[in-house]
Design a protein around this motif. Sequence first.
Motif, mmCIF file in Angstrom:
data_model
loop_
_atom_site.group_PDB
_atom_site.id
_atom_site.type_symbol
_atom_site.label_atom_id
_atom_site.label_comp_id
_atom_site.label_asym_id
_atom_site.label_seq_id
_atom_site.Cartn_x
_atom_site.Cartn_y
_atom_site.Cartn_z
ATOM 1 N N THR A 155 107.113 39.621 -7.814
ATOM 2 C CA THR A 155 107.922 39.511 -9.024
ATOM 3 C C THR A 155 109.350 39.155 -8.625
ATOM 4 O OG1 THR A 155 106.600 41.159 -10.200
ATOM 5 C CG2 THR A 155 108.819 40.734 -11.039
ATOM 6 N N VAL A 156 109.907 38.134 -9.259
ATOM 7 C CA VAL A 156 111.279 37.718 -8.982
ATOM 8 C C VAL A 156 112.123 38.005 -10.218
ATOM 9 C CG1 VAL A 156 112.797 35.830 -8.273
ATOM 10 C CG2 VAL A 156 110.418 35.899 -7.462
ATOM 11 N N LYS A 157 113.255 38.702 -10.015
ATOM 12 C CA LYS A 157 114.127 39.056 -11.125
ATOM 13 C C LYS A 157 115.561 38.607 -10.846
ATOM 14 C CE LYS A 157 111.506 43.132 -12.641
ATOM 15 N NZ LYS A 157 111.567 44.591 -12.965
ATOM 16 N N GLY A 158 116.267 38.289 -11.906
ATOM 17 C CA GLY A 158 117.679 37.959 -11.810
ATOM 18 C C GLY A 158 118.539 39.188 -12.059
ATOM 19 N N GLN A 159 119.703 39.211 -11.422
ATOM 20 C CA GLN A 159 120.666 40.301 -11.636
ATOM 21 C C GLN A 159 121.913 39.709 -12.279
ATOM 22 O OE1 GLN A 159 123.028 41.961 -8.360
ATOM 23 N NE2 GLN A 159 122.088 43.939 -8.798
ATOM 24 N N HIS A 160 122.434 40.390 -13.308
ATOM 25 C CA HIS A 160 123.509 39.818 -14.111
ATOM 26 C C HIS A 160 124.598 40.851 -14.398
ATOM 27 C CE1 HIS A 160 120.325 36.904 -14.806
ATOM 28 N NE2 HIS A 160 119.560 37.892 -15.264
ATOM 29 N N THR A 200 140.490 45.099 -14.890
ATOM 30 C CA THR A 200 140.510 43.654 -14.660
ATOM 31 C C THR A 200 139.350 43.226 -13.764
ATOM 32 O OG1 THR A 200 141.919 43.910 -12.694
ATOM 33 C CG2 THR A 200 143.018 43.588 -14.822
ATOM 34 N N PHE A 201 138.752 44.165 -13.067
ATOM 35 C CA PHE A 201 137.706 43.882 -12.080
ATOM 36 C C PHE A 201 136.308 44.168 -12.612
ATOM 37 C CE2 PHE A 201 135.188 44.975 -8.274
ATOM 38 C CZ PHE A 201 135.490 43.903 -7.437
ATOM 39 N N LEU A 202 136.209 45.215 -13.418
ATOM 40 C CA LEU A 202 134.942 45.656 -13.981
ATOM 41 C C LEU A 202 134.894 45.272 -15.452
ATOM 42 C CD1 LEU A 202 135.189 49.273 -12.530
ATOM 43 C CD2 LEU A 202 133.818 47.428 -11.560
ATOM 44 N N ASN A 203 134.106 44.374 -15.805
ATOM 45 C CA ASN A 203 132.901 43.920 -15.163
ATOM 46 C C ASN A 203 132.948 42.392 -14.987
ATOM 47 O OD1 ASN A 203 129.978 43.386 -14.976
ATOM 48 N ND2 ASN A 203 129.891 43.626 -17.169
ATOM 49 N N GLU A 204 134.131 41.862 -14.660
ATOM 50 C CA GLU A 204 134.307 40.423 -14.551
ATOM 51 C C GLU A 204 133.926 39.860 -13.192
ATOM 52 O OE1 GLU A 204 136.534 42.488 -15.748
ATOM 53 O OE2 GLU A 204 136.728 41.904 -17.854
ATOM 54 N N SER A 205 134.039 40.644 -12.143
ATOM 55 C CA SER A 205 133.888 40.121 -10.789
ATOM 56 C C SER A 205 132.450 39.715 -10.482
ATOM 57 C CB SER A 205 134.321 41.180 -9.765
ATOM 58 O OG SER A 205 134.028 40.750 -8.464
ATOM 59 N N PRO A 206 132.254 38.563 -9.801
ATOM 60 C CA PRO A 206 130.907 38.195 -9.354
ATOM 61 C C PRO A 206 130.331 39.192 -8.360
ATOM 62 C CG PRO A 206 132.553 36.747 -8.373
ATOM 63 C CD PRO A 206 133.255 37.534 -9.426
ATOM 64 N N LEU A 207 131.192 40.030 -7.790
ATOM 65 C CA LEU A 207 130.720 41.011 -6.822
ATOM 66 C C LEU A 207 129.938 42.149 -7.472
ATOM 67 C CD1 LEU A 207 133.999 40.942 -4.802
ATOM 68 C CD2 LEU A 207 131.799 40.123 -3.985
ATOM 69 N N LEU A 208 129.873 42.163 -8.792
ATOM 70 C CA LEU A 208 129.070 43.156 -9.502
ATOM 71 C C LEU A 208 127.612 42.736 -9.606
ATOM 72 C CD1 LEU A 208 130.294 45.817 -10.591
ATOM 73 C CD2 LEU A 208 131.998 44.054 -10.249
ATOM 74 N N SER A 209 127.320 41.467 -9.364
ATOM 75 C CA SER A 209 125.919 40.999 -9.324
ATOM 76 C C SER A 209 125.717 40.227 -8.026
ATOM 77 C CB SER A 209 125.593 40.122 -10.536
ATOM 78 O OG SER A 209 126.520 39.049 -10.664
ATOM 79 N N PHE A 210 125.998 40.902 -6.928
ATOM 80 C CA PHE A 210 126.059 40.290 -5.610
ATOM 81 C C PHE A 210 124.809 40.568 -4.782
ATOM 82 C CE2 PHE A 210 128.012 40.055 -1.254
ATOM 83 C CZ PHE A 210 128.469 38.748 -1.330
ATOM 84 N N ASP A 211 123.772 41.088 -5.407
ATOM 85 C CA ASP A 211 122.589 41.490 -4.657
ATOM 86 C C ASP A 211 121.691 40.312 -4.297
ATOM 87 O OD1 ASP A 211 122.546 44.187 -4.028
ATOM 88 O OD2 ASP A 211 121.960 44.777 -6.040
ATOM 89 N N GLY A 212 121.038 40.447 -3.166
ATOM 90 C CA GLY A 212 119.913 39.632 -2.772
ATOM 91 C C GLY A 212 119.035 40.539 -1.944
ATOM 92 N N ILE A 220 111.598 40.858 -5.714
ATOM 93 C CA ILE A 220 112.738 40.132 -5.164
ATOM 94 C C ILE A 220 113.797 40.046 -6.251
ATOM 95 C CG2 ILE A 220 113.588 37.851 -4.432
ATOM 96 C CD1 ILE A 220 110.891 37.437 -3.026
ATOM 97 N N VAL A 221 115.051 40.315 -5.889
ATOM 98 C CA VAL A 221 116.162 40.255 -6.837
ATOM 99 C C VAL A 221 117.247 39.337 -6.275
ATOM 100 C CG1 VAL A 221 118.018 41.565 -7.953
ATOM 101 C CG2 VAL A 221 115.709 42.538 -7.803
ATOM 102 N N ILE A 222 117.728 38.427 -7.103
ATOM 103 C CA ILE A 222 118.830 37.546 -6.721
ATOM 104 C C ILE A 222 119.896 37.624 -7.798
ATOM 105 C CG2 ILE A 222 119.532 35.204 -6.106
ATOM 106 C CD1 ILE A 222 116.651 34.604 -5.369
ATOM 107 N N GLY A 223 121.123 37.957 -7.395
ATOM 108 C CA GLY A 223 122.217 38.143 -8.342
ATOM 109 C C GLY A 223 122.998 36.874 -8.603
ATOM 110 N N ASP A 224 123.453 36.726 -9.837
ATOM 111 C CA ASP A 224 124.272 35.569 -10.214
ATOM 112 C C ASP A 224 125.535 35.475 -9.374
ATOM 113 O OD1 ASP A 224 122.449 35.103 -12.247
ATOM 114 O OD2 ASP A 224 123.664 36.090 -13.786
ATOM 115 N N GLY A 225 126.168 36.630 -9.102
ATOM 116 C CA GLY A 225 127.427 36.626 -8.378
ATOM 117 C C GLY A 225 127.281 36.158 -6.946
ATOM 118 N N LEU A 226 126.165 36.528 -6.316
ATOM 119 C CA LEU A 226 125.900 36.069 -4.950
ATOM 120 C C LEU A 226 125.844 34.548 -4.909
ATOM 121 C CD1 LEU A 226 125.052 36.469 -2.002
ATOM 122 C CD2 LEU A 226 122.694 36.780 -2.814
ATOM 123 N N VAL A 227 125.118 33.965 -5.836
ATOM 124 C CA VAL A 227 124.995 32.510 -5.873
ATOM 125 C C VAL A 227 126.346 31.870 -6.184
ATOM 126 C CG1 VAL A 227 123.866 30.563 -7.013
ATOM 127 C CG2 VAL A 227 122.571 32.655 -6.534
#
Length: 368
Positions: A155-160, A200-212, A220-227
Amino acid sequence: MKKVIRKTFLAFLGISMVFVSCNTEQEEIVNSVQSVEERKSQKASKVEKNSALDLTFSLQDGEIMHQDFIITDLNAVNPSECGSTPFNQAINESVQSNLDLLGLDYYDLYTTINRLYTFIDEDKQYFGAEGEYTNFIKKQQRSLENFWSMPNEITVKGQHNSTLNDRDKIALVYIVFAGLPEVVAYSNADFLLAVNEASTFLNESPLLSFDGFASSTNLIVIGDGLVELMVKSGVEDRVVWNGILAHEWAHQIQFDNYAIWYPDGAADNEPEATRTTELEADFFAAYYMAHKRGATYNWKRVEEFFELFFNIGDCSFTSDGHHGTPLQRMEAARLGFELAKNTFPKGKVLSKDEVHASFLSVLNEIVD
């Protein structure tokens, strides 16, 4: 044994600094945090830290995660040639751009909630903040299933980031993983939504969805922020999505075969063991990406693919999360590519065991 998922923001900030310079001292990291605190403190002071939210979240018994892009300090791989990459710089710039005191206080909690939600997310999956990569990822998933003969296994999921603005999703994590009653879980969720408004950082930063990451639950999880940050470092977006998916898929293959492939462990210490499995995942991914029955990447794409793995190397030789240096990871990918191109007859797909054996035969070459 329960697998507890925790990390501190300061450790995360240390990641960005280590990426920028593998010789950075802890004092420089602290000074950087302090300078950012001074710039951001006014807005962050609107919300006081709530220590009651700082709970221990636990996965199910026996659960294993192979989590990429997270580094913690231990010991003991011998140093080799290493240095900063454009990805390191993109991460550091993102940290510095809008970090505030609330980000320092709650980054750990926010990323834990976002990570854990992916395990219980039953919504229709999409990839990219607006779903712009959904069809592409579905196609690549089918290709990987066919190539490795693993139909309907993963199963592949997106993180946002959007998960962290959803009251019901935040509360559900507290209910499922921390065992809180609904009234308390929703109270916590309401507090975090207020933090979002003040930070200013939460929840705008791409580092909040930085998982892979890959999980032994065939997830499997891939985050938008990582990409997003990888693309900012100069790698083409579809190469990023495809490369990370192929890499995490290789970890799933390792989960299935680890007891046979590494009966005594991948090495006698954690940093070297992690490096071995990460480099093998790079090797497997490149084999698939270059194969005429896999992703069929042409040379231009292959160069970008090598650049991807160069960028995600690290210089954390003393870390149990050491994934290999930029040069080692690029070399692992190059040799996986060569295996696909030099296998005869052309178009033959080697078994997983054969690819594993090929990797072990070149591991010393990669490391040295």
